[in-house]
Design an enzyme around this catalytic site. Structure first.
Site, PDB file in Angstrom:
ATOM      1  N   ARG A  12      57.038  90.857 -39.560  1.00  0.00           N
ATOM      2  CA  ARG A  12      58.532  91.027 -39.149  1.00  0.00           C
ATOM      3  C   ARG A  12      58.894  92.148 -38.335  1.00  0.00           C
ATOM      4  O   ARG A  12      59.480  91.950 -37.533  1.00  0.00           O
ATOM      5  CB  ARG A  12      59.712  91.443 -40.649  1.00  0.00           C
ATOM      6  N   HIS A  60      46.727  94.373 -39.370  1.00  0.00           N
ATOM      7  CA  HIS A  60      47.491  95.022 -40.455  1.00  0.00           C
ATOM      8  C   HIS A  60      47.594  96.801 -40.441  1.00  0.00           C
ATOM      9  O   HIS A  60      48.545  96.970 -39.603  1.00  0.00           O
ATOM     10  CB  HIS A  60      46.774  94.474 -41.958  1.00  0.00           C
ATOM     11  N   GLU A 100      37.669 101.961 -44.696  1.00  0.00           N
ATOM     12  CA  GLU A 100      36.819 100.778 -44.564  1.00  0.00           C
ATOM     13  C   GLU A 100      36.746 100.349 -43.247  1.00  0.00           C
ATOM     14  O   GLU A 100      37.776 100.121 -42.724  1.00  0.00           O
ATOM     15  CB  GLU A 100      36.756  99.670 -45.645  1.00  0.00           C
ATOM     16  N   HIS A 113      36.913  93.614 -54.061  1.00  0.00           N
ATOM     17  CA  HIS A 113      37.142  92.354 -53.350  1.00  0.00           C
ATOM     18  C   HIS A 113      37.269  91.411 -54.440  1.00  0.00           C
ATOM     19  O   HIS A 113      36.557  90.816 -55.183  1.00  0.00           O
ATOM     20  CB  HIS A 113      35.766  91.763 -52.701  1.00  0.00           C
ATOM     21  N   GLY A 171      43.191  95.473 -53.455  1.00  0.00           N
ATOM     22  CA  GLY A 171      44.310  95.276 -52.660  1.00  0.00           C
ATOM     23  C   GLY A 171      45.075  94.088 -52.843  1.00  0.00           C
ATOM     24  O   GLY A 171      46.072  94.078 -53.421  1.00  0.00           O
ATOM     25  N   HIS A 172      44.600  92.888 -52.368  1.00  0.00           N
ATOM     26  CA  HIS A 172      45.324  91.614 -52.542  1.00  0.00           C
ATOM     27  C   HIS A 172      45.942  91.301 -53.777  1.00  0.00           C
ATOM     28  O   HIS A 172      46.953  90.923 -54.106  1.00  0.00           O
ATOM     29  CB  HIS A 172      44.290  90.556 -52.034  1.00  0.00           C
ATOM     30  N   ASN A 188      44.094  99.192 -52.170  1.00  0.00           N
ATOM     31  CA  ASN A 188      44.182  98.940 -50.735  1.00  0.00           C
ATOM     32  C   ASN A 188      45.644  98.584 -50.201  1.00  0.00           C
ATOM     33  O   ASN A 188      45.883  97.631 -50.869  1.00  0.00           O
ATOM     34  CB  ASN A 188      43.088  98.044 -50.618  1.00  0.00           C
ATOM     35  N   THR A 238      38.942  88.067 -43.853  1.00  0.00           N
ATOM     36  CA  THR A 238      38.840  89.397 -44.766  1.00  0.00           C
ATOM     37  C   THR A 238      37.140  89.554 -45.000  1.00  0.00           C
ATOM     38  O   THR A 238      36.495  88.660 -44.444  1.00  0.00           O
ATOM     39  CB  THR A 238      39.321  89.080 -46.288  1.00  0.00           C
ATOM     40  N   HIS A 243      41.667  99.350 -44.551  1.00  0.00           N
ATOM     41  CA  HIS A 243      40.741  98.831 -43.565  1.00  0.00           C
ATOM     42  C   HIS A 243      41.046  98.405 -42.253  1.00  0.00           C
ATOM     43  O   HIS A 243      41.487  97.185 -41.962  1.00  0.00           O
ATOM     44  CB  HIS A 243      39.951  97.452 -44.405  1.00  0.00           C
ATOM     45  N   ARG A 303      41.005  97.138 -38.675  1.00  0.00           N
ATOM     46  CA  ARG A 303      40.568  96.389 -37.905  1.00  0.00           C
ATOM     47  C   ARG A 303      40.842  96.387 -36.055  1.00  0.00           C
ATOM     48  O   ARG A 303      41.890  96.965 -36.199  1.00  0.00           O
ATOM     49  CB  ARG A 303      40.698  94.771 -38.242  1.00  0.00           C
TER      50      ARG A 303
END
Length: 239
Positions: free
Chosen positions: A18, A50, A70, A190, A213-214, A7, A100, A43, A45
């Site tokens: 930035r 992002h 997603e 997750h 991802g994270h 992700n 999230t 994902h 939104r």
């Protein structure tokens, strides 16, 4: 072997902090695949904090492995996915203002809604997955929607892993067994990390794919992206 889908939302978060195009989400996707990543997950939104709609379209021709989009299936999301035609769409019931994803679907309550949407995607040849808490009784209703897969929401597992990993994984194992009985594929995601991934992948039956991802992007800050992707692949290896 369980596939690793990376992700790249956090790459977009850093870029957007930035402005401009650095770091590039498209270059990141290309490099991750070169380094062995077997899929790219995004994902988007509604607030585009992002991944942006432009990113979705820019990424499509560059993802040569598996493209997984997603999101909460609002009409605008549905239309975008139908136009882009990724290999997989993962339906997530997150509120627009959620930091999230924080819950899976109540597939019994939303059975008719999910069935209708999934039919649209499947008619377009897109594989579907439903984000689901580790709750075995909801699997039957997930199967009734016509979905191809479920994605196990693994935050609780990750949170409790260091305290008692056997207890933490039990509801996920139980849910996966029921899902297998219903003929559903199993994904997961997750808060999975280098620390907790191997035990999860070794324990959950028929785990087809993890979306990470994270933790992966964070670990890449210290280890480099290539080393980090390779480290995750080693956690998923069965030898």
């Amino acid at each position: 072997m369980t596939k690793l889908s990376v992700n790249i939302n956090k790459i977009a978060t850093l870029r957007n902090a930035r402005g401009g195009e650095t770091p590039s989400v498209t270059e990141a996707a290309v490099k991750i695949q070169e380094f062995g990543g077997q899929g790219i997950t995004i994902h988007p939104r509604p607030d585009e904090r992002h991944i942006t709609r432009k990113d979705v379209y820019d990424l499509k021709p560059l993802v040569t492995t598996e493209f997984n989009i997603e999101g909460n299936p609002h009409r605008s999301f549905i239309d975008m996915v139908l136009e882009v035609k990724p290999e997989q769409v993962t339906l997530v019931p997150d509120a627009d203002d959620a930091i999230t994803s924080n819950a899976g679907w109540d597939t019994k309550k939303h059975l008719d809604f999910l069935t209708e949407i999934i039919a649209e995607f499947k008619n377009a040849g897109i594989r579907t997955s439903i984000f689901l808490d580790p709750t075995p009784e909801l699997v039957e209703y997930a199967a009734k929607t016509g979905t191809d897969r479920i994605e196990l929401y693994t935050e609780a597992y990750a949170k409790n892993y260091t305290q008692n990993k056997e207890s933490a994984i039990k509801p996920y194992y139980d849910t996966a067994v029921v899902a297998t009985d219903f003929g559903l594929g199993i994904n997961a995601g997750h808060d999975l990390s280098l620390e907790n991934l191997k035990y999860f992948a070794d324990t959950i039956p028929n785990l087809l794919e993890v979306s990470i991802g994270h933790a992966l992007i964070s670990e890449a800050l210290y280890m480099g992206m290539e080393n980090t992707v390779q480290a995750y692949l080693k956690r998923l290896a069965k030898w």
